[in-house]
Design a protein around this motif. Structure first.
Motif, PDB file in Angstrom:
ATOM      1  N   ASN A 132      40.875  42.888  37.131  1.00 20.84           N
ATOM      2  CA  ASN A 132      39.563  42.331  36.779  1.00 20.84           C
ATOM      3  C   ASN A 132      39.110  41.266  37.763  1.00 20.84           C
ATOM      4  O   ASN A 132      37.937  40.911  37.801  1.00 20.84           O
ATOM      5  CB  ASN A 132      39.597  41.735  35.370  1.00 20.84           C
ATOM      6  N   ALA A 133      40.039  40.741  38.573  1.00 23.47           N
ATOM      7  CA  ALA A 133      39.702  39.712  39.555  1.00 23.47           C
ATOM      8  C   ALA A 133      39.165  40.317  40.846  1.00 23.47           C
ATOM      9  O   ALA A 133      38.681  39.600  41.718  1.00 23.47           O
ATOM     10  CB  ALA A 133      40.921  38.855  39.861  1.00 23.47           C
ATOM     11  N   LEU A 134      39.254  41.654  40.988  1.00 25.10           N
ATOM     12  CA  LEU A 134      38.856  42.327  42.226  1.00 25.10           C
ATOM     13  C   LEU A 134      37.489  42.989  42.096  1.00 25.10           C
ATOM     14  O   LEU A 134      37.140  43.495  41.027  1.00 25.10           O
ATOM     15  CB  LEU A 134      39.873  43.415  42.584  1.00 25.10           C
ATOM     16  N   ASN A 135      36.754  43.026  43.217  1.00 18.27           N
ATOM     17  CA  ASN A 135      35.526  43.808  43.223  1.00 18.27           C
ATOM     18  C   ASN A 135      35.899  45.296  43.166  1.00 18.27           C
ATOM     19  O   ASN A 135      37.063  45.665  43.341  1.00 18.27           O
ATOM     20  CB  ASN A 135      34.625  43.458  44.414  1.00 18.27           C
ATOM     21  N   ASP A 136      34.949  46.154  42.924  1.00 16.37           N
ATOM     22  CA  ASP A 136      35.227  47.577  42.690  1.00 16.37           C
ATOM     23  C   ASP A 136      35.936  48.239  43.871  1.00 16.37           C
ATOM     24  O   ASP A 136      36.905  48.972  43.688  1.00 16.37           O
ATOM     25  CB  ASP A 136      33.939  48.338  42.380  1.00 16.37           C
ATOM     26  N   TYR A 137      35.452  47.982  45.080  1.00 12.33           N
ATOM     27  CA  TYR A 137      36.054  48.610  46.254  1.00 12.33           C
ATOM     28  C   TYR A 137      37.496  48.138  46.443  1.00 12.33           C
ATOM     29  O   TYR A 137      38.403  48.938  46.682  1.00 12.33           O
ATOM     30  CB  TYR A 137      35.218  48.308  47.503  1.00 12.33           C
ATOM     31  N   LYS A 170      33.372  39.686  42.862  1.00 10.69           N
ATOM     32  CA  LYS A 170      34.735  39.213  42.669  1.00 10.69           C
ATOM     33  C   LYS A 170      35.492  39.090  43.996  1.00 10.69           C
ATOM     34  O   LYS A 170      34.885  38.970  45.043  1.00 10.69           O
ATOM     35  CB  LYS A 170      35.436  40.136  41.698  1.00 10.69           C
ATOM     36  N   ASN A 171      36.791  39.114  43.962  1.00  9.25           N
ATOM     37  CA  ASN A 171      37.627  38.913  45.147  1.00  9.25           C
ATOM     38  C   ASN A 171      37.886  40.207  45.917  1.00  9.25           C
ATOM     39  O   ASN A 171      37.756  41.294  45.382  1.00  9.25           O
ATOM     40  CB  ASN A 171      38.977  38.331  44.725  1.00  9.25           C
ATOM     41  N   HIS A 172      38.291  40.031  47.175  1.00  5.61           N
ATOM     42  CA  HIS A 172      38.756  41.172  47.966  1.00  5.61           C
ATOM     43  C   HIS A 172      40.236  40.962  48.297  1.00  5.61           C
ATOM     44  O   HIS A 172      40.772  39.874  48.165  1.00  5.61           O
ATOM     45  CB  HIS A 172      37.914  41.378  49.231  1.00  5.61           C
ATOM     46  N   ILE A 173      40.876  42.038  48.729  1.00  2.86           N
ATOM     47  CA  ILE A 173      42.302  42.034  49.068  1.00  2.86           C
ATOM     48  C   ILE A 173      42.491  41.602  50.512  1.00  2.86           C
ATOM     49  O   ILE A 173      41.747  42.026  51.400  1.00  2.86           O
ATOM     50  CB  ILE A 173      42.886  43.451  48.883  1.00  2.86           C
ATOM     51  N   PHE A 174      43.514  40.801  50.733  1.00  6.80           N
ATOM     52  CA  PHE A 174      43.922  40.444  52.088  1.00  6.80           C
ATOM     53  C   PHE A 174      45.441  40.513  52.129  1.00  6.80           C
ATOM     54  O   PHE A 174      46.123  39.789  51.405  1.00  6.80           O
ATOM     55  CB  PHE A 174      43.433  39.044  52.469  1.00  6.80           C
ATOM     56  N   ILE A 175      45.953  41.419  52.947  1.00  6.58           N
ATOM     57  CA  ILE A 175      47.393  41.567  53.124  1.00  6.58           C
ATOM     58  C   ILE A 175      47.702  41.169  54.551  1.00  6.58           C
ATOM     59  O   ILE A 175      47.099  41.685  55.492  1.00  6.58           O
ATOM     60  CB  ILE A 175      47.836  43.020  52.850  1.00  6.58           C
ATOM     61  N   GLU A 176      48.636  40.241  54.711  1.00  2.00           N
ATOM     62  CA  GLU A 176      48.933  39.706  56.040  1.00  2.00           C
ATOM     63  C   GLU A 176      50.437  39.662  56.264  1.00  2.00           C
ATOM     64  O   GLU A 176      51.187  39.167  55.432  1.00  2.00           O
ATOM     65  CB  GLU A 176      48.342  38.308  56.166  1.00  2.00           C
ATOM     66  N   LEU A 177      50.856  40.211  57.403  1.00  2.97           N
ATOM     67  CA  LEU A 177      52.248  40.106  57.827  1.00  2.97           C
ATOM     68  C   LEU A 177      52.279  39.189  59.042  1.00  2.97           C
ATOM     69  O   LEU A 177      51.590  39.427  60.039  1.00  2.97           O
ATOM     70  CB  LEU A 177      52.817  41.477  58.185  1.00  2.97           C
TER      71      LEU A 177
END
Length: 157
Positions: A5-10, A38-45
């Motif tokens: 629920n914290a994420l935008n649809d995409y 809402k928020n978007h995903i950010f994955i960082e290595l």
């Protein structure tokens, strides 16, 4: 576990795909504010390469999937009726090939940047041109995930 629920649809669509197909990658997930609600995903290595200007990342900012490392980034998205699952597979393939040092960031001096294999870099270094990266510049800069394969070489022509 992320609250969907914290994420935008995409971003939620990408999160669900990763949860099903590549859940290990989610260990590095963070949520960032989005321009699309809402928020978007950010994955960082985080890279150990001190010469890199950025870490390896996968982001769903602006409703498009972006993979980036150093001076390179590429968008994979759901626009133009592209197949979402196919785009995800291609984006993750790029991501892991950078991580596994099968693809390297190559910058042709003036800002033109792409991903190339070691074999393709050797072709350029020998003075030949690649059809897909035929920049005639003075110096090429190669950045690898670990830094072990970084190099700078002059145009042989």
């Amino acid at each position: 576990m992320i609250n969907s629920n914290a994420l935008n649809d995409y971003s939620n669509k990408i999160y669900e795909y990763l949860k099903k197909n590549d859940s290990k990658l989610l260990e590095n997930i963070s949520l960032q504010p989005s321009d699309f609600g809402k928020n978007h995903i950010f994955i960082e290595l985080v890279t150990k390469n001190e010469n890199s200007v950025s870490n390896l990342f996968l982001s769903s900012e602006d409703n498009q999937l972006t993979v980036g490392f150093d001076n390179y980034h590429c968008h994979f998205d759901s626009f133009s009726e592209q197949d979402f699952e196919e785009e995800m597979k291609i984006a993750l393939d790029f991501f892991y090939k950078i991580l596994n040092e099968e693809l390297f960031v190559v910058c042709a001096g003036g800002g033109a940047t792409t991903l190339l294999t070691n074999e393709e870099i050797n072709i350029i270094e020998s003075g030949k041109k690649l059809e897909r990266f035929d920049y005639d510049c003075i110096t090429y800069y190669v950045t690898s995930w670990s830094g072990n394969y970084d190099r700078v070489f002059k145009n042989a022509n």
